[in-house]
Design an enzyme around this catalytic site. Structure first.
Site, PDB file in Angstrom:
ATOM      1  N   CYS A   1       0.226  19.866 -17.240  1.00 30.41           N
ATOM      2  CA  CYS A   1       0.672  18.876 -18.209  1.00 30.41           C
ATOM      3  C   CYS A   1       1.285  19.581 -19.409  1.00 30.41           C
ATOM      4  CB  CYS A   1      -0.503  18.006 -18.639  1.00 30.41           C
ATOM      5  SG  CYS A   1      -0.118  16.827 -19.949  1.00 30.41           S
TER       6      CYS A   1
ATOM      7  N   HIS B   1      -1.492   1.272  -4.351  1.00 28.44           N
ATOM      8  CA  HIS B   1      -1.878   2.681  -4.281  1.00 28.44           C
ATOM      9  C   HIS B   1      -0.999   3.576  -5.146  1.00 28.44           C
ATOM     10  CE1 HIS B   1      -3.941   1.781  -0.150  1.00 28.44           C
ATOM     11  NE2 HIS B   1      -4.593   1.294  -1.181  1.00 28.44           N
TER      12      HIS B   1
ATOM     13  N   THR C   1       0.320  -2.746   8.500  1.00 25.78           N
ATOM     14  CA  THR C   1      -0.885  -2.123   7.973  1.00 25.78           C
ATOM     15  C   THR C   1      -2.041  -2.342   8.934  1.00 25.78           C
ATOM     16  OG1 THR C   1      -2.560  -2.156   6.208  1.00 25.78           O
ATOM     17  CG2 THR C   1      -1.270  -4.171   6.521  1.00 25.78           C
TER      18      THR C   1
ATOM     19  N   GLN D   1       0.830  -1.197   0.000  1.00 26.15           N
ATOM     20  CA  GLN D   1       0.000   0.000   0.000  1.00 26.15           C
ATOM     21  C   GLN D   1       0.870   1.255   0.000  1.00 26.15           C
ATOM     22  OE1 GLN D   1      -2.175  -1.908   3.514  1.00 26.15           O
ATOM     23  NE2 GLN D   1      -3.751  -0.559   2.707  1.00 26.15           N
TER      24      GLN D   1
ATOM     25  N   CYS E   1      -1.320  12.949 -15.916  1.00 28.64           N
ATOM     26  CA  CYS E   1      -2.223  14.046 -16.252  1.00 28.64           C
ATOM     27  C   CYS E   1      -3.654  13.547 -16.123  1.00 28.64           C
ATOM     28  CB  CYS E   1      -1.967  14.552 -17.668  1.00 28.64           C
ATOM     29  SG  CYS E   1      -3.185  15.793 -18.219  1.00 28.64           S
TER      30      CYS E   1
ATOM     31  N   CYS F   1      -5.312  14.106 -20.153  1.00 31.75           N
ATOM     32  CA  CYS F   1      -4.982  13.231 -21.291  1.00 31.75           C
ATOM     33  C   CYS F   1      -4.361  11.908 -20.881  1.00 31.75           C
ATOM     34  CB  CYS F   1      -4.048  13.966 -22.255  1.00 31.75           C
ATOM     35  SG  CYS F   1      -2.374  14.242 -21.610  1.00 31.75           S
TER      36      CYS F   1
END
Length: 269
Positions: free
Chosen positions: A157, A124, A198, A104, A132, A135
């Site tokens: 971007c 993750h 975790t 994670q 971006c 796009c």
């Protein structure tokens, strides 16, 4: 480690042929990277940082985006070094028993420690790249941070002028379907699932534990605090991850441990 639980964990690792590991923020805290929810966590200390983790807020509030870029520029990830826990998983991989690390974490420290990148699944995403939101173009995070260091509060971007973001999964954003599919395959085909550092409070990552149990795997959970899935585990350890993982990685295999016939996770169907 000398408790009965530690002994039981060592026995499970010794007899395992196919180990899958699920890691969280607790694996990287010894490297100087704070967790998010703990007493000294990033979101505990800075509520605005928590707002920057929401995709909806990130898209709608320019000030939140500017804050996010300042946080990225000053992130401890850039100077962090792998710790004993990361290195222990490398040794477990070299022993022929560890087949996949599902993490994670977004810091890339498993790969930096020497874990085979093909065997690391970043649920993750990663802070080391940008994407971006217009796009979909991706690029190295270092290029965007260079622009921030040179005075751009919010680099856009360069291809389409759209909103640029780290290639990490924010709240309200779907996980990469292919990465999640491979993670599920990894827990379905392991005989031991080792969960480290975790709280198992975030889905769908936490759901990998009951999936592994239903498939017949033995689960070892090592976390500082209790988790919602402790009752499903064969062994629960509350000792420091930086002590537990090196100890478990040093356990010699019994019964001729080997890699699964599935082989390299990057080649799975």
């Amino acid at each position: 480690m000398a408790s009965d639980a530690c002994t039981a964990a060592r026995e499970l690792v010794a007899s395992a042929h196919r180990i899958t590991v699920l890691t969280g923020a607790g694996v990287s805290t010894d490297s100087g990277i704070p967790d998010f929810r703990g007493p000294d966590g990033l979101w505990t200390r800075d509520a605005d940082a928590g707002r920057a983790s929401s995709l909806e807020t990130y898209l709608s509030d320019p000030e939140v985006r500017r804050l996010a870029w300042r946080l990225r520029l000053d992130s401890p990830v850039w100077t962090a070094k792998p710790n004993a826990a990361h290195k222990a998983l490398v040794e477990l991989e070299r022993s022929g028993r560890l087949r996949t690390v599902i993490t994670q974490n977004i810091d890339g420290l498993h790969q930096k420690a020497g874990s085979d990148p093909h065997r690391v699944l970043e649920l993750h995403g990663t802070l080391h790249a940008t994407v971006c939101l217009g796009c979909g173009a991706t690029g190295p995070m270092r290029d965007a941070l260079k622009r921030v260091a040179e005075g751009e509060e919010e680099p856009d971007c360069l291809r389409c002028g759209g909103i640029l973001k780290s290639a990490t999964i924010s709240f309200g954003q779907e996980l990469d379907g292919e990465v999640l599919r491979r993670a599920r395959l990894a827990v379905l085909d392991c005989d031991v699932l080792l969960v480290a550092g975790t709280s198992l409070s975030v889905q769908p990552a936490a759901g990998l534990v009951p999936l592994a149990v239903r498939a017949g795997a033995q689960v070892i959970i090592c976390n500082a605090e209790p988790t919602p899935y402790d009752a499903l585990a064969a062994v629960v350890l509350h000792e420091p991850v930086g002590e537990v993982l090196p100890d478990l990685s040093s356990v010699p295999p019994s019964g001729g441990a080997r890699f699964s016939s599935w082989g390299d996770p990057s080649t799975w169907p």
